[in-house]
Motif scaffolding. Structure first.
Motif, PDB file in Angstrom:
ATOM      1  N   ARG A  48      -8.027  -1.890  -3.317  1.00  0.00           N
ATOM      2  CA  ARG A  48      -7.040  -2.932  -3.618  1.00  0.00           C
ATOM      3  C   ARG A  48      -5.623  -2.419  -3.427  1.00  0.00           C
ATOM      4  O   ARG A  48      -4.779  -3.084  -2.815  1.00  0.00           O
ATOM      5  CB  ARG A  48      -7.229  -3.424  -5.054  1.00  0.00           C
ATOM      6  CG  ARG A  48      -6.308  -4.580  -5.443  1.00  0.00           C
ATOM      7  CD  ARG A  48      -6.405  -4.888  -6.929  1.00  0.00           C
ATOM      8  NE  ARG A  48      -5.852  -3.806  -7.719  1.00  0.00           N
ATOM      9  CZ  ARG A  48      -4.531  -3.642  -7.947  1.00  0.00           C
ATOM     10  NH1 ARG A  48      -3.667  -4.480  -7.419  1.00  0.00           N
ATOM     11  NH2 ARG A  48      -4.106  -2.640  -8.683  1.00  0.00           N
ATOM     12  N   GLN A  49      -5.343  -1.230  -3.940  1.00  0.00           N
ATOM     13  CA  GLN A  49      -3.993  -0.686  -3.829  1.00  0.00           C
ATOM     14  C   GLN A  49      -3.634  -0.336  -2.383  1.00  0.00           C
ATOM     15  O   GLN A  49      -2.475  -0.373  -1.995  1.00  0.00           O
ATOM     16  CB  GLN A  49      -3.845   0.544  -4.727  1.00  0.00           C
ATOM     17  CG  GLN A  49      -3.934   0.230  -6.213  1.00  0.00           C
ATOM     18  CD  GLN A  49      -3.662   1.444  -7.086  1.00  0.00           C
ATOM     19  OE1 GLN A  49      -3.034   2.409  -6.663  1.00  0.00           O
ATOM     20  NE2 GLN A  49      -4.143   1.399  -8.326  1.00  0.00           N
ATOM     21  N   ALA A  50      -4.640   0.024  -1.585  1.00  0.00           N
ATOM     22  CA  ALA A  50      -4.387   0.431  -0.200  1.00  0.00           C
ATOM     23  C   ALA A  50      -4.450  -0.725   0.786  1.00  0.00           C
ATOM     24  O   ALA A  50      -4.091  -0.558   1.956  1.00  0.00           O
ATOM     25  CB  ALA A  50      -5.390   1.505   0.216  1.00  0.00           C
ATOM     26  N   ASP A  51      -4.916  -1.916   0.334  1.00  0.00           N
ATOM     27  CA  ASP A  51      -5.094  -3.053   1.249  1.00  0.00           C
ATOM     28  C   ASP A  51      -6.044  -2.714   2.392  1.00  0.00           C
ATOM     29  O   ASP A  51      -5.766  -2.991   3.563  1.00  0.00           O
ATOM     30  CB  ASP A  51      -3.766  -3.530   1.814  1.00  0.00           C
ATOM     31  CG  ASP A  51      -3.085  -4.524   0.893  1.00  0.00           C
ATOM     32  OD1 ASP A  51      -3.720  -4.941  -0.085  1.00  0.00           O
ATOM     33  OD2 ASP A  51      -1.920  -4.859   1.153  1.00  0.00           O
ATOM     34  N   VAL A  52      -7.177  -2.087   2.069  1.00  0.00           N
ATOM     35  CA  VAL A  52      -8.209  -1.805   3.052  1.00  0.00           C
ATOM     36  C   VAL A  52      -9.545  -2.215   2.472  1.00  0.00           C
ATOM     37  O   VAL A  52      -9.657  -2.552   1.297  1.00  0.00           O
ATOM     38  CB  VAL A  52      -8.246  -0.301   3.437  1.00  0.00           C
ATOM     39  CG1 VAL A  52      -6.942   0.123   4.077  1.00  0.00           C
ATOM     40  CG2 VAL A  52      -8.561   0.564   2.219  1.00  0.00           C
TER      41      VAL A  52
END
Length: 856
Positions: A48-52
């Protein structure tokens, strides 16, 4: 080997799948704060934090504890730091999707790491499930170069929408030419609204028509609905069953075949529901009428062997009468319903189950039944019309997926059908109308890596499909006949990672290419081959460039090939050149035209995405689109109204016969499909106007899609400002080589050149407060002389929600300040002069809804 049983535990065959936006994130520097914890919770949080996306089997992550990840890192650095020393390794990565596997699974001689990862997962007793992505047949890979917009369930709820059609009506890229408010008093407001006899809803991306926008459920076609089989009715899909909506904004016939000209809207169903969602919503217009009740229930169970989700939705809507809106022009003392009474029941099932560690079966099913009633007055006869009916939609899709080492084969069979019944009761006559459309199709495809390139795995998908379409119309005048055709297809798709994490360059963190080709053979029509190319260039950690080129096609509707669907009438049309001011004209308004050819298009998109590092800050996405049609299937290019035809001879003259033969006139008058409204017989008819669907020479659509946002911390939450803009540069058509080019933009009942939605949202884990503005530009009304300027229309929507434990209470107010629609004066004979544009504005006024959602 141990294979876990069906325990109802919080784990699926894809036990951990962090899904985020489709922006390239592997090379972006972001701020991470993931504490050391169990892998089952740490991996989704880092994704979620990395948008992957991060894929890993439940068994591989079981009992593992990951490291803390803090500070500013790229996604690639963060993933590696998270799993260092845990026994997990990165089996494959394309910069957007990471697949993790046990480090013990080493690549066999002659095989790449991705193949070994699949083998290791299979040996561990688990299958990595398919990630459904719109616009590609390759697993876990977004279509390179294509503009893909995603809205998850939370984003949909924050708009205040109570249904998927309510939500999509707020999306500027969707021109809502066809919904419950565009069939008023028996007069269709907009070219395609005449197809909406049963009061459904459709998507028309960029104003290119519902017939050119393909609607999918979990990647499978939804059969066309309505008496004309001209649109997919999206209103039948329960909102609680939808995990996200993906909108592909370019031509995709190379992937899906016919109808994907304007774009694709794919409804992805809930994949990981474990428990239930109960939702109740009541709303009403403060000016009166339009009361709505929605009640839905979704239940799901997910464990090591599979998943099952069942969702039910009930919807009931009361009509709004013209007498309840003082600004609506109406006939004195006569009832005209602006919206119908509607009631709908929808039930949806989505499931998957692992028969063996490498074999999965899946089933998706949908049944919906809607009834409606609307009362208005006939335009040709001074009689009240009681218009009622029902529409039923059925869809069932059964699939089998088999892992074959590092390749996967899938076989899917789908049945999709729509049945329509309509009854129009007038004092002088009663007209029953029935019909059905049915699709049966079978798809087979295999996909996997061909080789390992310096930039990553070279991925290939190849397959074939077979589809049978059937359509049968019946009414009180004709004997039903069934039309059918077969479609046989072969397709291939390739994704080429030119540059990836392992060979990145200073100004090229990654470059991906995609190429797709599809060949279709239509019985009775012929063959067509359509390519698609895409390129995606991640320049650095905050800038991505992309572009796509595609050729697409759309076959004529079966509805247009039915001899039973003929109609014609005479009418005294206003004609400034006539000595009397009127000309008795015979209009052939049949939907039947056996001479129609498939329409073809070429689409080109070019865009960029800017997303600087960090959770907060700006984001910007800009896409230029250019769609060029040839042999466009549509009625002659009329502006505003059929009854203004003689003021538009520059674009309509080729479709008018100013010297009709008596034999032609006699043939029309003898037809059971003909009505002599003028009432003076064939000898007085001066012109025959061919208003059937035609193959027009060309149509061009060009414009810009702009999305932007800025997020910043505020208090205990996040404040986000956002905007979504659709700016049409051109929408013009040339009917024949000798006819003038006609602009279809900024007309009564037509697409507008500028539509936007944006505002402010403050949110934290428990509270959401959102205020959004919807803006539609003004235009000139050419239906009166002199022309008048129609004002721009801006409304505000308010959304408030408060989560208490597992219960969320919401308050939604659409059109907060109760803005009336702009005044539109019309003087069109034989048409309701409502006083407003029902396509580009709404008579509902302020609408207040209270919702309650409980998760258990």
């Amino acid at each position: 080997m141990r294979y876990p049983g069906y325990r109802g535990a919080l784990a699926a065959s894809v036990a951990i799948c962090g899904v985020a936006a489709a922006t390239p994130a592997a090379a972006q520097t972001r701020s991470f704060n993931v504490p050391a914890q169990a892998a089952a919770t740490a991996i989704p949080e880092l994704a979620r934090q990395a948008d992957v996306q991060i894929l890993v089997s439940e068994s591989a992550a079981r009992d593992k504890r990951t490291n803390a990840v803090k500070g500013r890192l790229t996604a690639d650095q963060a993933v590696r730091r998270l799993i260092a020393g845990t026994g997990l390794r990165i089996a494959s990565s394309d910069g957007r999707t990471y697949t993790l596997a046990n480090a013990a699974a080493q690549a066999a001689p002659g095989k790449d790491g991705q193949a070994a990862a699949h083998e290791g997962d299979a040996a561990d007793g688990q299958q990595i499930a398919e990630i459904v992505v719109t616009g590609t047949n390759i697993r876990g890979s977004a279509p390179a170069g294509s503009p893909l917009i995603r809205y998850d369930a939370e984003e949909m709820r924050r708009t205040g929408a109570g249904s998927v059609d309510d939500f999509l009506r707020k999306v500027p890229q969707n021109f809502s030419v066809l919904d419950t408010s565009t069939y008023i008093g028996g007069i269709a407001s907009g070219t395609m609204a005449a197809a909406n006899f049963t009061r459904g809803a459709a998507v028309s991306l960029r104003g290119l028509g519902p017939e050119g926008t393909l609607a999918l459920i979990n990647g499978q076609r939804l059969a066309p609905a309505g008496l004309q089989s001209a649109y997919a009715d999206i209103s039948v899909i329960p909102m609680t069953a939808v995990e996200r909506i993906e909108i592909l904004g370019d031509g995709a016939s190379a992937i899906y075949g016919s109808d994907a000209i304007g774009g694709v809207v794919n409804f992805i169903l809930q994949q990981k529901l474990n428990g239930g969602i109960t939702s109740l919503r009541y709303g009403a217009a403060t000016r009166g009428g339009g009361e709505e009740i929605r009640a839905s229930q979704a239940v799901g169970v997910t464990d090591d062997r599979g998943r099952l989700m069942i969702a039910y939705e009930f919807f009931d809507q009361n009509h709004i009468e013209a007498s309840q809106r003082g600004f609506v022009t109406q006939r004195q003392g006569r009832r005209v319903d602006l919206t119908p009474d509607r009631q709908r029941h929808s039930i949806l099932v989505s499931s998957a189950y692992h028969l063996t560690p490498t074999t999965e079966v899946s089933f998706d099913g949908l049944y919906s039944r809607r009834t409606y009633r609307q009362i208005y007055y006939s335009q040709s006869l001074p009689e009240q019309v009681d218009d009622s009916g029902q529409a039923a939609t059925t869809q069932a899709s059964l699939g089998v997926a088999q892992q074959l080492g590092d390749w996967r084969a899938r076989l899917n069979g789908t049945y999709s059908g729509s049945t329509v019944r309509r009854l129009m009761v007038q004092p002088s006559f009663t007209t029953p109308t029935n019909g059905f459309i049915r699709y049966k199709y079978l798809d087979f495809a295999v996909d996997g890596p061909l080789a390992t390139l310096p930039g990553g795995p070279l991925l290939l998908s190849i397959g074939t499909s077979y589809r049978k379409e059937e359509y049968r119309p019946t009414d009180g005048r004709t004997i039903g006949m069934t039309l059918a055709r077969k479609v046989e297809s072969a397709f291939a798709e390739l994704r080429v990672p030119v540059i990836g994490p392992e060979n990145e360059l200073p100004f090229a963190r990654s470059i991906n290419l995609s190429a797709a080709l599809r060949h279709d053979r239509y019985s009775g029509i012929g063959n067509t081959t359509n390519p698609k190319l895409g390129v995606e260039w991640n320049v650095n950690d905050w800038l991505r460039l992309r572009g796509s080129y595609a050729r697409s096609f759309r076959a004529p509707l079966l509805f247009n090939l039915s001899p039973a669907l003929q109609s014609a009438f005479t009418y005294d049309f206003a004609d400034p050149a006539s000595p009397t001011g009127f000309t008795n004209t015979l209009v052939d308004s049949s939907s039947y035209n056996p001479d129609l050819r498939p329409e073809r298009s070429r689409s080109f998109t070019l865009g960029f995405d800017v997303q600087p590092a960090g959770r907060y800050g700006p984001r910007l996405s800009v896409t230029y689109f250019d769609v060029d049609f040839r042999d466009r299937i549509t009625t002659p290019p009329l502006r505003a109204s059929l009854f203004l035809a003689y003021s538009q001879l520059d674009s309509l003259r080729s479709f008018m016969n100013f010297a009709p033969s008596q034999a032609d006139l006699a043939s029309y008058f003898a037809s059971p499909f003909f009505v002599d409204i003028a009432g003076r017989g064939p000898g007085d008819v001066k012109v025959i106007f061919d208003f059937r669907p035609q193959n027009l020479k060309s149509q061009v659509s060009r414009g810009l899609d702009i999305e932007g946002s800025y997020a910043m911390p505020l208090g205990r939450g996040t404040l986000t400002a956002d905007a979504n803009i659709n700016y049409m540069l051109d929408l013009k058509v040339q009917a024949t080589p000798d006819m003038a080019v006609t602009s279809l933009l900024d007309q009564l009942g037509g697409p507008l050149s500028f539509r936007a939605r944006g505002g402010l949202t403050w949110s934290n884990d428990d509270v959401v407060a959102s205020l959004k503005l919807n803006h539609a530009r003004g235009y000139r009304n050419i239906t009166i002389v002199p022309n008048e300027q129609v004002s721009a229309y801006t409304t505000a929507d308010l959304h408030l929600s408060w989560k208490i434990a597992e219960t969320t209470v919401s308050l939604d107010v659409d059109n907060l300040f109760d803005r009336k629609p702009p005044v539109v004066h019309t003087n069109i004979p034989g048409a309701y002069n409502l006083g407003f544009d029902a396509v580009n504005a709404s008579a509902r006024g302020r609408y207040v809804a209270l919702g309650l959602t409980h998760r258990w």
